[in-house]
Design an enzyme around this catalytic site. Structure first.
Site, PDB file in Angstrom:
ATOM      1  N   ASP A 281       0.828  -1.204   0.000  1.00 41.94           N
ATOM      2  CA  ASP A 281       0.000   0.000   0.000  1.00 41.94           C
ATOM      3  C   ASP A 281       0.862   1.253   0.000  1.00 41.94           C
ATOM      4  OD1 ASP A 281      -2.880  -1.037   2.028  1.00 41.94           O
ATOM      5  OD2 ASP A 281      -2.320  -1.377  -0.078  1.00 41.94           O
ATOM      6  N   ALA A 282       1.966   1.199   0.762  1.00 40.18           N
ATOM      7  CA  ALA A 282       2.826   2.382   0.877  1.00 40.18           C
ATOM      8  C   ALA A 282       3.448   2.726  -0.482  1.00 40.18           C
ATOM      9  CB  ALA A 282       3.916   2.125   1.899  1.00 40.18           C
TER      10      ALA A 282
ATOM     11  N   LEU B 150     -35.163   6.748 -27.505  1.00 38.57           N
ATOM     12  CA  LEU B 150     -36.339   6.651 -28.358  1.00 38.57           C
ATOM     13  C   LEU B 150     -37.430   5.874 -27.647  1.00 38.57           C
ATOM     14  CD1 LEU B 150     -34.539   5.642 -31.665  1.00 38.57           C
ATOM     15  CD2 LEU B 150     -35.721   7.796 -31.239  1.00 38.57           C
TER      16      LEU B 150
ATOM     17  N   GLU C  11     -35.155   3.671 -40.981  1.00 39.15           N
ATOM     18  CA  GLU C  11     -33.775   3.163 -41.076  1.00 39.15           C
ATOM     19  C   GLU C  11     -33.559   2.130 -39.975  1.00 39.15           C
ATOM     20  OE1 GLU C  11     -31.072   6.350 -39.211  1.00 39.15           O
ATOM     21  OE2 GLU C  11     -33.075   7.202 -39.188  1.00 39.15           O
TER      22      GLU C  11
ATOM     23  N   LYS D 121     -32.343   0.218 -36.680  1.00 33.62           N
ATOM     24  CA  LYS D 121     -31.878   0.628 -35.354  1.00 33.62           C
ATOM     25  C   LYS D 121     -30.667  -0.238 -35.031  1.00 33.62           C
ATOM     26  CE  LYS D 121     -33.461   1.656 -30.722  1.00 33.62           C
ATOM     27  NZ  LYS D 121     -32.485   0.963 -29.892  1.00 33.62           N
TER      28      LYS D 121
ATOM     29  N   ASP E 217     -27.679  -1.897 -33.081  1.00 27.10           N
ATOM     30  CA  ASP E 217     -27.488  -2.307 -31.690  1.00 27.10           C
ATOM     31  C   ASP E 217     -26.033  -2.083 -31.292  1.00 27.10           C
ATOM     32  OD1 ASP E 217     -28.077  -3.270 -29.253  1.00 27.10           O
ATOM     33  OD2 ASP E 217     -28.262  -5.365 -29.844  1.00 27.10           O
TER      34      ASP E 217
ATOM     35  N   ARG F 190     -22.976   8.403 -24.624  1.00 22.51           N
ATOM     36  CA  ARG F 190     -24.242   8.988 -24.246  1.00 22.51           C
ATOM     37  C   ARG F 190     -24.326   9.217 -22.739  1.00 22.51           C
ATOM     38  NH1 ARG F 190     -29.215   6.803 -22.818  1.00 22.51           N
ATOM     39  NH2 ARG F 190     -30.899   8.247 -23.250  1.00 22.51           N
TER      40      ARG F 190
ATOM     41  N   GLU G  66     -23.987   5.676 -34.183  1.00 19.36           N
ATOM     42  CA  GLU G  66     -23.791   4.456 -33.410  1.00 19.36           C
ATOM     43  C   GLU G  66     -22.440   3.829 -33.725  1.00 19.36           C
ATOM     44  OE1 GLU G  66     -26.506   4.222 -31.641  1.00 19.36           O
ATOM     45  OE2 GLU G  66     -26.582   2.196 -30.818  1.00 19.36           O
TER      46      GLU G  66
ATOM     47  N   TYR H  77     -26.324   9.125 -37.853  1.00 19.11           N
ATOM     48  CA  TYR H  77     -27.766   9.247 -38.111  1.00 19.11           C
ATOM     49  C   TYR H  77     -28.416  10.449 -37.429  1.00 19.11           C
ATOM     50  CZ  TYR H  77     -27.780   6.697 -33.672  1.00 19.11           C
ATOM     51  OH  TYR H  77     -27.546   6.300 -32.382  1.00 19.11           O
TER      52      TYR H  77
ATOM     53  N   LYS I 197     -38.591   8.514 -38.254  1.00 24.63           N
ATOM     54  CA  LYS I 197     -38.445   9.913 -37.823  1.00 24.63           C
ATOM     55  C   LYS I 197     -39.213  10.810 -38.776  1.00 24.63           C
ATOM     56  CE  LYS I 197     -33.728   8.842 -36.403  1.00 24.63           C
ATOM     57  NZ  LYS I 197     -32.321   8.880 -36.765  1.00 24.63           N
TER      58      LYS I 197
ATOM     59  N   LYS J 280     -39.547  -2.102 -32.698  1.00 27.30           N
ATOM     60  CA  LYS J 280     -38.632  -3.184 -32.358  1.00 27.30           C
ATOM     61  C   LYS J 280     -39.022  -4.490 -33.063  1.00 27.30           C
ATOM     62  CE  LYS J 280     -35.770  -2.436 -29.396  1.00 27.30           C
ATOM     63  NZ  LYS J 280     -35.764  -2.121 -27.990  1.00 27.30           N
TER      64      LYS J 280
ATOM     65  N   CYS K  40     -42.306 -14.205   4.765  1.00 24.26           N
ATOM     66  CA  CYS K  40     -41.092 -13.694   4.125  1.00 24.26           C
ATOM     67  C   CYS K  40     -39.970 -14.708   4.338  1.00 24.26           C
ATOM     68  CB  CYS K  40     -40.717 -12.354   4.757  1.00 24.26           C
ATOM     69  SG  CYS K  40     -39.091 -11.781   4.249  1.00 24.26           S
TER      70      CYS K  40
ATOM     71  N   CYS L  55     -37.175 -12.827   6.809  1.00 21.14           N
ATOM     72  CA  CYS L  55     -37.374 -12.476   8.221  1.00 21.14           C
ATOM     73  C   CYS L  55     -38.524 -13.247   8.861  1.00 21.14           C
ATOM     74  CB  CYS L  55     -37.592 -10.972   8.373  1.00 21.14           C
ATOM     75  SG  CYS L  55     -39.186 -10.410   7.760  1.00 21.14           S
TER      76      CYS L  55
ATOM     77  N   CYS M 268     -43.691  -8.504   2.176  1.00 22.92           N
ATOM     78  CA  CYS M 268     -43.273  -8.821   3.544  1.00 22.92           C
ATOM     79  C   CYS M 268     -43.722  -7.675   4.439  1.00 22.92           C
ATOM     80  CB  CYS M 268     -41.753  -8.964   3.566  1.00 22.92           C
ATOM     81  SG  CYS M 268     -41.021  -8.757   5.187  1.00 22.92           S
TER      82      CYS M 268
ATOM     83  N   CYS N 169     -36.929  -6.408   8.661  1.00 25.49           N
ATOM     84  CA  CYS N 169     -36.559  -7.392   7.645  1.00 25.49           C
ATOM     85  C   CYS N 169     -35.178  -7.052   7.091  1.00 25.49           C
ATOM     86  CB  CYS N 169     -37.590  -7.422   6.527  1.00 25.49           C
ATOM     87  SG  CYS N 169     -37.144  -8.593   5.227  1.00 25.49           S
TER      88      CYS N 169
HETATM   89  S1  IVH Z   1     -32.039   8.434 -33.396  1.00 25.09           S
HETATM   90  C1  IVH Z   1     -33.280  11.797 -30.466  1.00 25.09           C
HETATM   91  N1  IVH Z   1     -31.442   6.489 -35.036  1.00 25.09           N
HETATM   92  O1  IVH Z   1     -31.140   3.872 -30.110  1.00 25.09           O
HETATM   93  C2  IVH Z   1     -33.161  10.451 -31.047  1.00 25.09           C
HETATM   94  N2  IVH Z   1     -31.037   6.145 -32.716  1.00 25.09           N
HETATM   95  O2  IVH Z   1     -33.208   3.795 -28.073  1.00 25.09           O
HETATM   96  C3  IVH Z   1     -31.770  10.107 -31.404  1.00 25.09           C
HETATM   97  N3  IVH Z   1     -30.004   3.997 -32.175  1.00 25.09           N
HETATM   98  O3  IVH Z   1     -29.671   6.179 -27.925  1.00 25.09           O
HETATM   99  C4  IVH Z   1     -31.592   8.702 -31.748  1.00 25.09           C
HETATM  100  N4  IVH Z   1     -29.871   3.259 -34.239  1.00 25.09           N
HETATM  101  O4  IVH Z   1     -28.136   4.780 -29.454  1.00 25.09           O
HETATM  102  C5  IVH Z   1     -31.476   6.891 -33.762  1.00 25.09           C
HETATM  103  N5  IVH Z   1     -30.900   4.859 -36.590  1.00 25.09           N
HETATM  104  C6  IVH Z   1     -30.939   5.272 -35.337  1.00 25.09           C
HETATM  105  C7  IVH Z   1     -30.455   4.475 -34.285  1.00 25.09           C
HETATM  106  C8  IVH Z   1     -30.532   4.950 -32.979  1.00 25.09           C
HETATM  107  C9  IVH Z   1     -29.619   3.000 -32.970  1.00 25.09           C
HETATM  108  C10 IVH Z   1     -29.887   4.002 -30.718  1.00 25.09           C
HETATM  109  C11 IVH Z   1     -29.275   5.238 -30.116  1.00 25.09           C
HETATM  110  C12 IVH Z   1     -30.269   5.736 -29.115  1.00 25.09           C
HETATM  111  C13 IVH Z   1     -31.094   4.521 -28.870  1.00 25.09           C
HETATM  112  C14 IVH Z   1     -32.478   4.895 -28.420  1.00 25.09           C
END
Ligand code: IVH
Length: 721
Positions: A44-45, A94, A127, A129, A131, A150, A186, A238, A302, A326, A432, A435, A456, A462
């Protein structure tokens, strides 16, 4: 000669830079050995000496302080910490939609909000989304100056050095680009790169990664940009944040501009004019999904026109002009090995299915929530059947497990044909398990129905409730005390030694003082060393200044989440005012009760829970001990997050009657964006009543109370003046 042996005073600026780099690396390595792997390599020292040397050099050359400097890291968590960056414009999330009906509702809500008829067509973009992780990259005068994750949407982490290693992201913008540009998008890892990396890890006998998203996240959170560089991260642009000038007036046009500046943009983005076309594009992207070299979890829609986007504005966390549609969640079959009961902070008994491990959509699942007794039986929240009769969940059953995004996995259904003959109905405990107190289902006073949650009744006696309460108190969005994790809380709670025991939140703040007078030293206890104890005290003392909303959230009042806590903090301003008002609201009738209920976003159930909380003398007593531990005896007053130059900032406004220039929703959203609070009913606290034709009792009440009233035109003149 190596810089290591040069006295701090004798270092040249070059030496100092080299030495800070060496120390950052050396200290990080020892942190990892100490915390991450539990096998410290130095005393540590010696460790403290490294830190002191780092601090001394930084004091002499503050301009050399590194982003990964050990002095910027607090607490004893093994996690790597990057400097915080406050986003010039918040990074929002979103809303999700899951069905065609949801999408129709979303489109209809846009038309309704804007007061448009279906034949006044509004264009949308659609468009994939992606991941991955959202990133905001800032350019000033054409050069990249910073990149931030973010984070919580307001404050992210500065990962500039790592983002610079992503070849796809331009370091400079072409001449003619606005002087300030924030490109958002992203960061992700391609599926093929992920598989190749895991193959390599396997060949080296190392642990493989779970999925591309987590790997991308881990790769970005490296202190050494070389590691990030080796991971081949990619990017799709995006969206945008701060812009000194807008190069286009549509969503589609902005993305095209990004493309012309050299950013990768997703080729599947389209501009469409009807719900039918939008849904067709969703299906098309869904069909392509397996062949894409990146993970996507839905399609984002959008509003294309930026002018309409501006009018639609935002709710607290997400824009009204966008939604994420989704893809259906992924499912798999496995068996229930056991059903355990967890007791939460509010005493709720939550059954958890222990499953034979199974991968669902690429992630290993071993537990799934069973929510409550009814869910196990196959009964939903409103008493409806959610599975066929006989499909109650039993130990030994083969079940369908579903995982959607980051949501806790669920058990959807039971495969009856595979039920073992000896499997018996699950008996939900009436006591419970922690407890031994009675566990009951309360009756909802309004509906007369039994609450779905079994609770509980042990309250403070508890152990589970008390420790969960403490864990909530120190958690990230509450007091955020690093070094007090779940294990440590359990340890301090269980201790019988008065110099170590932590049973209630104020005890956390008296620990250091109690330790000073004690013979049992925390630093001699296994799992704590001198360094980590010092860090723990520092982390605790730092929180003697605490934001009001964090304080309110930390109290753990039922139904009061972070958003509600923020609303309360903003409405009452100081803790003293809040507590006085909550006590005054106890008869559930007078002005104080009314004021609480008119806060937008606070419903009656929440309001009751808060008032009930303050009726319990023990809560008030613990809070008063806690306040005594804070600097100045109080949390910091709430910041007034209002548009400071707006004439209606901080005012409480009520709209009544019919409005002609705006829909009611748009009027309200506009007022809120200018820092006003919009209430549903008139009270003494109302500042302005905006009355359209047909206004009735609210206008009368305003006049009676002497509240300022105006018509729609006067209101418009006020807010645009
Ligand atoms: S638009 C104000 N477009 O989804 C809105 N987000 O659940 C700005 N994401 O934090 C986001 N693909 O990380 C937008 N084509 C896309 C996206 C997208 C992935 C993510 C983004 C956001 C999260 C929201």
């Amino acid at each position: 000669m190596s810089t290591e042996t040069i006295a701090v005073d004798a270092l040249t600026i070059e030496d100092a830079a080299a030495e800070l780099a060496r120390l950052a690396k050396e200290i990080a390595r020892n942190d990892e050995l100490y915390h991450g792997e539990d096998r410290p390599a130095i005393s540590d020292a010696d460790y403290d000496a490294l830190k002191r040397r780092n601090d001394a050099i930084e004091a002499r050359f503050p301009e050399l302080i590194r982003e990964d400097s050990p002095s910027r890291r607090v607490g004893s968590a093994p996690s790597v910490t990057f400097a915080p960056v406050v986003h010039a414009r918040p990074m929002l999330s979103l809303d999700n939609t899951f069905s065609q009906e949801d999408v129709q509702d979303f489109v209809a809500s846009v038309y309704r909000f804007l007061g448009r008829l279906p034949d006044q067509s509004i264009a949308f973009t659609a468009e994939p989304k992606i991941d991955g992780l959202s990133m905001s990259i800032r350019y000033e005068n054409g050069r990249m100056v910073s990149a931030a994750t973010r984070g919580d949407g307001t404050t992210g982490e500065n990962v500039t050095a790592n983002i610079r290693t992503i070849k796809e992201i331009p370091q400079t913008l072409p001449a003619g680009a606005p002087s300030i540009v924030e490109v958002r998008g992203e960061v992700y890892m391609a599926k093929s790169d992920f598989l190749a990396l895991n193959k390599q890890m396997e060949a080296e006998g190392k642990q493989t990664y779970v999925n591309p998203r987590n790997t991308a996240s881990g790769s970005l959170r490296q202190l050494d940009p070389k590691i990030t560089a080796s991971r081949k991260l990619k990017f799709f642009a995006y969206a945008w944040g701060d812009m000194s000038d807008m190069p286009s007036d549509t969503q589609f046009g902005m993305v095209e501009v990004f493309k012309s500046w050299g950013f990768p943009v997703n080729p599947l983005m389209k501009r469409l004019n009807s719900v039918a076309d939008i849904l067709a594009h969703y299906d098309e992207i869904g069909l392509k999904r397996p062949d894409l070299d990146y993970d996507i979890d839905g399609v984002v829609y959008k509003v294309d026109s930026l002018e309409l986007q501006a009018r639609l504005g935002f709710r607290s966390r997400s824009p009204r002009w966008a939604t994420a549609h989704k893809f259906p969640a992924e499912q798999a079959f496995t068996t229930v090995e056991n059903i355990d009961i967890q007791v939460g902070r509010t005493g709720a008994l939550t059954p958890v299915a222990r499953l034979t491990p199974i991968t669902v959509g690429g992630v290993v699942v071993t537990n799934a929530t069973l929510h409550n007794a009814d869910y196990i039986e196959g009964i939903g929240n409103s008493g409806e059947r959610i599975r066929e009769a006989g499909h109650d969940i039993r130990v030994g059953d083969t079940v369908i497990v579903q995982r959607a995004g980051d949501v806790i996995p669920q058990v959807l259904d039971v495969v009856l044909e595979k039920r073992p003959t000896e499997a018996t109905r699950y008996e939900f405990p009436q006591k419970c398990p922690v407890c031994g107190s009675h566990a009951v289902r309360e009756k909802n006073e309004k509906t007369g129905k039994l609450d779905s949650v079994t609770r509980c009744t042990g309250g403070f006696i508890c152990r589970a409730q008390a420790t969960e309460h403490l864990k909530h108190f120190v958690s990230r969005n509450a007091f955020d005390i690093e070094g007090l994790g779940s294990k440590q809380v359990d340890f301090f709670f269980e201790s019988d030694d008065p110099a170590l025991q932590i049973r209630t939140a104020p005890d956390i703040f008296t620990l250091e003082k109690r330790q000073a007078n004690s013979l049992t030293k925390l630093e001699n206890i296994e799992g704590f060393g001198k360094v980590s104890v010092g860090k723990l005290y520092a982390a605790i003392n730092e929180r003697r200044n605490i934001a009001l909303h964090r304080f309110i959230y930390a109290l753990g009042i039922r139904h009061v989440g972070e958003t509600t806590a923020k609303l309360l903090a903003r409405s009452y301003g100081t803790y003293a005012d809040f507590e006085v008002a909550m006590k005054a609201a106890a008869p559930l009738s007078d002005d104080a009760w009314n004021d609480l209920n008119v806060i937008e976003g606070i419903g009656e159930i929440m309001a009751r829970a808060i008032v009930e909380f303050y009726k319990e003398p023990r809560n008030v007593e613990v809070i008063s001990r806690l306040l005594a531990e804070l600097n100045d005896g109080t949390p910091l007053p709430a910041e007034q997050v209002v548009a400071s130059n707006s004439p209606v900032a901080g005012k409480t406004v009520v709209f009544t009657g019919s409005l002609e220039k705006f829909t009611r929703d748009e009027a309200k959203a506009r007022a809120e964006s200018l820092g006003a609070k919009v209430a549903g009913s008139v009270s003494k606290k109302t500042d302005i009543v905006v009355a359209g034709p047909g206004a009735g009792s609210k206008l009368d009440k305003a006049r009676e109370l002497g509240v300022q009233t105006m018509d729609e035109d006067e209101w418009l003149a006020l807010i645009s003046g």
